[in-house]
Design a protein around this motif. Sequence first.
Motif, short mmCIF file in Angstrom:
data_model
loop_
_atom_site.label_atom_id
_atom_site.label_comp_id
_atom_site.label_asym_id
_atom_site.label_seq_id
_atom_site.Cartn_x
_atom_site.Cartn_y
_atom_site.Cartn_z
N LEU A 31 57.08 182.37 62.17
CA LEU A 31 56.82 183.16 60.97
C LEU A 31 55.45 183.82 61.10
O LEU A 31 54.55 183.28 61.75
CB LEU A 31 56.82 182.25 59.74
CG LEU A 31 58.16 181.64 59.35
CD1 LEU A 31 57.94 180.56 58.31
CD2 LEU A 31 59.09 182.71 58.81
N GLU B 118 53.81 184.58 55.86
CA GLU B 118 55.09 183.95 55.53
C GLU B 118 54.99 182.44 55.68
O GLU B 118 55.51 181.68 54.87
CB GLU B 118 56.19 184.49 56.46
CG GLU B 118 56.52 185.94 56.20
CD GLU B 118 57.29 186.58 57.35
OE1 GLU B 118 57.95 187.59 57.09
OE2 GLU B 118 57.23 186.07 58.49
N LYS C 173 61.83 183.95 55.70
CA LYS C 173 61.19 185.27 55.69
C LYS C 173 61.46 186.08 54.42
O LYS C 173 62.59 186.11 53.94
CB LYS C 173 61.66 186.09 56.89
CG LYS C 173 60.83 185.83 58.11
CD LYS C 173 61.31 186.68 59.27
CE LYS C 173 60.62 186.16 60.53
NZ LYS C 173 61.21 186.70 61.73
#
Lengths: 140, 174
Positions: A47, A51, B138
């Motif tokens: 990520l 994030e 995400k």
Amino acid sequence: MGATAELLRHDSTKIEAAVTKDVEQEDQEDRLSNLPDDILTLILERLKLHEAARTSILSRRWVHLFSQRSRIVIDIGAFNPKDQVSESTLDDLAKSNASLIQATKTPVKVREFRKKNKAELEALLLIDRGEALPLRRQGH
Amino acid sequence: MAAPESGDGNNGAARMVTLISSDNTRFEVEAAAASLSQTLQLTILDGGGGGGDGIPLPNVDSATLSKVLEYCIKHAPAAANGGAPNATAVDRAELERFDNEFVNIDQSVLYSLIMAAHNLEIEGLQSLVAKKVADMIKGKSPMEIRRTLGFPDPTPEEQAEMNAHMLEYGWAYE
């Protein structure tokens, strides 16, 4: 009477559904929490920094995992003002710079809190230079 | 089970090995496929797993093992080509299609898979699942992340902690 029975039945199915859902959710969380740090770190490292930072809301364990990243790559592009690809005001720039500095500080702060060697921390803090270019262009 | 000649020079007919899951199910696979696991590779190189012996895997149940082997069998030919530098674009696209489809499964299965891939040291499978879980996180808000990962809704105290966190990590939410 008939209506009450109807209502009761309705309520009990609702409760049952809620209970099943709870069990299901806890079960899933348990499974995720059962994974060792190594694996969760593997996931976090896929990520982007901002994030990964968001997973800190899950639990203290995730705060810890986030601060344990072996390598911190700051993607400056992610801090560029949104919707302003070609032209950005000085204000936008100042704002994104402030966010960037904050982002840089947070993981370091958490680590310092854990009494790690500061020189080591600075060595770990990498800035992705490729991503830095667009910001520089905007800043003329 | 398409078994193209590996051309390894090691053997003519494909060598088979037997793996035994925690619930005692026996799986017979090509040694080349099982060798995608770094852990198993050593045993197999030592000549283990053949004949009636079988390699016991006390940490992997049969449902998970069959899924793991499905991945290994599909990826073995490319792995035998040393990461497939000479694979055609079609082959690569097919593997990618397979991978995408392969991780389109329940979260609980994903977690068992990544755990097995970790124990068996199957790097490709480990990254594939890690990427899938990362993709689920995400672009989501904290609440969405909690729900997606199956965390229960926060208690008032947890909510307060979350708010404090979002203030401190403001930069992560812009």
